[in-house]
Design an enzyme around this catalytic site. Structure first.
Site, short mmCIF file in Angstrom:
data_model
loop_
_atom_site.label_atom_id
_atom_site.label_comp_id
_atom_site.label_asym_id
_atom_site.label_seq_id
_atom_site.Cartn_x
_atom_site.Cartn_y
_atom_site.Cartn_z
CG ASP A 190 -4.20 67.60 39.33
OD1 ASP A 190 -3.86 67.01 38.53
OD2 ASP A 190 -4.44 68.68 39.66
CB CYS A 226 -9.89 73.00 34.54
SG CYS A 226 -10.39 73.66 35.93
O1 LIG Z 1 -4.82 75.23 36.91
C1 LIG Z 1 -4.43 75.97 37.85
O2 LIG Z 1 -3.67 76.97 37.48
C2 LIG Z 1 -4.65 75.58 39.10
C3 LIG Z 1 -4.29 76.45 40.33
C4 LIG Z 1 -4.31 76.12 41.36
C5 LIG Z 1 -5.35 74.90 41.92
C6 LIG Z 1 -5.87 74.23 40.89
C7 LIG Z 1 -5.52 74.56 39.76
N1 LIG Z 1 -6.03 73.59 38.44
C8 LIG Z 1 -6.87 72.63 38.99
C9 LIG Z 1 -7.42 71.94 37.67
O3 LIG Z 1 -8.79 71.28 37.90
C10 LIG Z 1 -6.62 71.26 36.67
O4 LIG Z 1 -7.55 70.85 35.66
C11 LIG Z 1 -5.96 70.23 37.03
O5 LIG Z 1 -4.90 70.50 37.86
C12 LIG Z 1 -5.02 69.23 35.92
O6 LIG Z 1 -4.30 70.25 35.17
P1 LIG Z 1 -3.43 69.59 33.95
O7 LIG Z 1 -2.64 68.69 34.61
O8 LIG Z 1 -2.84 70.89 33.22
O9 LIG Z 1 -4.39 68.92 32.92
#
Ligand SMILES: O=C(O)c1ccccc1NCC(=O)[C@H](O)[C@H](O)COP(=O)(O)O
Length: 209
Positions: A130, A6
């Site tokens: 999440d 993502c």
């Molecule tokens: O990634 C972002 O900036 C974001 C911003 C606003 C809403 C959702 C967002 N990301 C969503 C995702 O699917 C991420 O992959 C998920 O939060 C996991 O993130 P991480 O902990 O960094 O792997």
């Protein structure tokens, strides 16, 4: 297992990540995110990606009008709702987008919150769990309590997200068995700039399963 990377912003990285084995690419359509991409950027980043790869737009507290506008102008195959969207909202979006995968994300603040997931089973296709962060909606790098999640048995397929990295993914997957995993900050150099060495390491670790 589905593997979604993502927060992608660039065509070269979409191509490389797909070739390494991702089954889904996520594009952040939340304007306040440092990983935000416009419709034009989504279309460029997905322009040479095979049809069987899922292309998911991530929205948070957006309107049905705005989401359908982005979907109808892009090659997105799915929509991830990462804000405080209600069951009613999801039902309306389902009607507006009957052939698009709808993923409802839950930023888990308490385990009681997961008791509300059955309310969404009739109107979305997939869940995503999440980690909760008081200031950031996603891409936080925070992990969930995987041990507690062992008893999470939803009636829909679900993705595990939140702080997954090449170094901890096998530990997570020995404890719980989601239908998919979703990674962002754990495989990037800076927000929106994926680290292809880390993505390659992720897939080599997953091949050990
Ligand atoms: O990634 C972002 O900036 C974001 C911003 C606003 C809403 C959702 C967002 N990301 C969503 C995702 O699917 C991420 O992959 C998920 O939060 C996991 O993130 P991480 O902990 O960094 O792997």
């Amino acid at each position: 297992m589905r593997i979604k990377i993502c927060g992608i912003t660039q065509l070269q990285q979409s191509l490389a990540i797909t070739q390494l084995g991702a089954t889904a690419l996520g594009f952040i359509c939340v304007p306040s995110s440092p990983r935000y991409v416009s419709i034009e950027q989504i279309n460029l980043a997905t322009s040479h990606i095979p049809d069987h790869i899922d292309k998911i737009g991530v929205f948070a507290n957006s309107t049905i009008f705005e989401i359908t506008k982005v979907v109808s102008s892009s090659s997105l195959t799915g929509v991830q709702l990462h804000g405080d969207e209600t069951q009613l909202f999801c039902e309306g979006l389902r009607q507006a987008l009957p052939n698009i995968e709808l993923i409802k994300a839950f930023r888990v603040r308490s385990w009681e919150q997961l008791e509300t997931t059955p309310n969404f089973t009739g109107c979305v296709d997939t869940f995503l769990l999440d980690a909760y962060h008081p200031q950031q909606l996603g891409g936080t790098g925070k992990t969930l309590d995987w041990q507690v999640l062992q008893s999470f048995r939803p009636s829909l397929p679900w993705f595990l997200a939140g702080g997954l990295t090449p170094d901890n993914v096998l530990t997570a997957l020995t404890q719980i068995h989601p239908d998919g995993i979703d990674l962002s900050s754990g495989v990037e150099r800076s927000p929106g700039d994926k680290d292809l060495d880390k993505v390659a390491l992720l897939f080599s670790r997953l091949n050990q399963l």
